[in-house]
Design a protein around this motif. Structure first.
Motif: not given
Length: 219
Positions: A11-12, A44-50, A66-68
């Motif tokens: 993610w970095e 696995g929402c990532g930045e939460g767009f969905f 799983v990543a902060a």
């Protein structure tokens, strides 16, 4: 490097605010299978767009990753968004049969323990709930290109990449069926016929399921 550090490092390298590919078409497919008011888990929402889009569309959405780092970005964009950190291995801290729909957008190809992951998906889905997912497609022309071009093959299967699994439609539907998830609809997006870029699948959780050798639960 631990599993957590591995996911944080990925993610970095991803620019903040990068929109998911084919977002509108993937969301439309998802909403077809998530009725208004339904409880949806965005794995696995990532930045939460969905997750945000689901909430705006009247669904009760929970995003997990799983990543902060992506969750920090999601909360910075929308402080009211319900997003939580999952452990990178082991059971999810979520109740059995607590969701009507599980959405996994471009996630399953990154999963190391596919059997464990699908067992958790099945566990948290209510009886006859729906798994909706998207993953890179590997249609016949795309596979032919990989077979004819060493350069394309090496780039696609680069061992330094974060894609660990590669699915054809048949392989994915067979895998889901092994875990009591019966496909009800598939759709392909992007690219010409025979070389689509994205595979979309909706699969219903069967009420009763006899465990196969690869699955971990017959519940």
């Amino acid at each position: 490097m631990s599993c957590g550090d591995y996911h944080e490092a990925i993610w970095e390298a991803i620019p903040e605010g990068l929109q998911p590919p084919y977002q509108a078409a993937r969301l439309a497919f998802l909403l077809e299978h998530a009725a208004a008011g339904s409880r949806v888990l965005d794995v696995g929402c990532g930045e939460g767009f969905f997750t945000s889009a689901l909430a705006l569309a009247g669904r009760e959405a929970l995003g997990v990753d799983v990543a902060a780092e992506p969750l920090r970005r999601a909360r910075a964009r929308d402080a009211a968004l319900d997003v939580r950190l999952l452990p990178p291995v082991g059971p999810w801290p979520l109740a059995d049969a607590s969701f009507d729909v599980v959405w996994a957008g471009e996630v399953i190809e990154h999963v190391l323990d596919t059997a464990g992951w699908l067992s958790e998906v099945r566990r948290v889905l209510r009886s006859e709930g729906t798994l909706v997912l998207s993953t890179p497609a590997h249609d016949v022309l795309g596979r032919l290109r990989l077979g004819l071009s060493a350069r394309a093959f090496e780039a696609h299967f680069d061992p330094r990449g974060d894609h660990l699994r590669f699915y054809t439609r048949r392989a994915l539907l067979t895998l889901l069926a092994d875990f009591g998830l019966q496909a009800t609809q598939t759709r392909a997006l992007g690219g010409p016929p025979g070389a689509r870029r994205v595979l979309l699948v909706a699969a219903r959780r069967l009420r009763w399921h006899a465990a196969t050798a690869g699955s971990r639960s017959a519940a």
